[in-house]
Design a protein around this motif. Structure first.
Motif: not given
Length: 296
Positions: A79-95
């Protein structure tokens, strides 16, 4: 890298306009991730069969994996990678995933292989079970529950006494132990001098003493037995991988009966009787070894 879309939120920045977006409005991209072909207007696109990597920061533990691995099963990670769940990232792009990363590697291996060796301890298996439930990895949940059920139905031996079978094995046991080691060597067949009832009693008393010490101190001391040595009965005490003390029970060899002891003659195979020995009491016949002070 893999693609993911989602609603506006922390860590998300506008991406380039996609064909078909109304008014040329940009889609929302997670920094460090690439929008998959066909995704537009916040709708998830198809999972690419090619190896596109995802960067995950799980409780400070960094993991690289692929879209294909995370999409194998219907889990929270998919769900995280499909866009059905909200994800947070840092400034380097790490989920960012706000969970302990202790067992996340095991969980990823399960997604890759559909099986994984489970921890030996009950506590770690329970911890892995909680993580599997959080990420909705149902197969791993069932495996952990089955393993815990088996552990609960079985029993663990609390007291083990290694039996030494070789000098190499003895050295390995002593050097690898983090506890003090007590070894009892007893070999009745080595007694060529005395087969009196007193010698048998003395040997049995040493064995009984060993058993009592095992029952009392098995949690603090490693007890071992040796039946291959040259002695008839000998106690050895070890600490920090070196021998501290040794007590050989000579009273078993020269045990008395009717004030005579049969010993080997140096003049020939026949035996001779020793002079009478004065005794103050039955305690003189028995040299029971005393536990080393480190036993407590």
């Amino acid at each position: 890298m893999s693609a993911v879309t989602g609603p506006p939120g922390e860590g998300m920045v506008p991406g380039p306009p996609q064909e078909g977006d109304e008014g040329g409005q940009p889609s929302l991209l997670v920094p460090g991730l690439l929008l998959l072909p066909g995704a537009s207007g916040g709708e998830p696109g198809p999972v690419s069969p090619t190896s596109k990597y995802v960067k995950l920061n799980v409780g400070g533990c960094l993991h690289y994996t692929t879209v294909q691995t995370l999409s194998k099963q219907d889990t929270a990670l998919k769900a995280m990678i499909s866009g059905t769940a909200e994800v947070l990232t840092d400034h380097e792009g790490w989920i960012l995933v706000d969970r302990s990363g202790k067992h996340f590697g095991t969980l990823l291996n399960y997604l890759r292989d559909d099986s994984v060796p489970l921890p030996e301890s009950v506590r770690e298996t329970e911890e892995l079970l909680l993580e599997a439930k959080y990420y909705l990895v149902q197969g791993l949940v069932e495996d952990c529950q089955l393993a815990l059920k088996r552990k609960n139905e079985s029993f663990e031996i609390e007291c083990r006494i290694p039996m030494i079978t070789s000098l190499k094995e003895e050295q390995k046991i002593i050097t690898s132990s983090t506890k003090p080691v007590v070894k009892l060597l007893h070999n009745r067949s080595n007694n060529k001098y005395s087969y009196t009832s007193n010698s048998d009693d003395n040997l049995l008393k040493n064995i009984e003493l060993f058993d009592k010490l095992v029952l009392r101190f098995n949690g603090r001391v490693l007890f071992t037995k040796d039946v291959l040595g040259d002695e008839i009965c000998c106690w050895s005490f070890y600490g920090h991988a070196r021998k501290i003390a040794e007590v050989c029970c000579t009273s078993i060899v020269y045990a008395t009966e009717k004030k005579q002891t049969k010993v080997s003659s140096t003049q020939g195979p026949e035996s001779r009787a020793c002079p009478p020995i004065n005794h103050q009491g039955p305690a003189d016949d028995v040299r029971e070894p005393q536990p080393d002070p480190f036993l407590g």
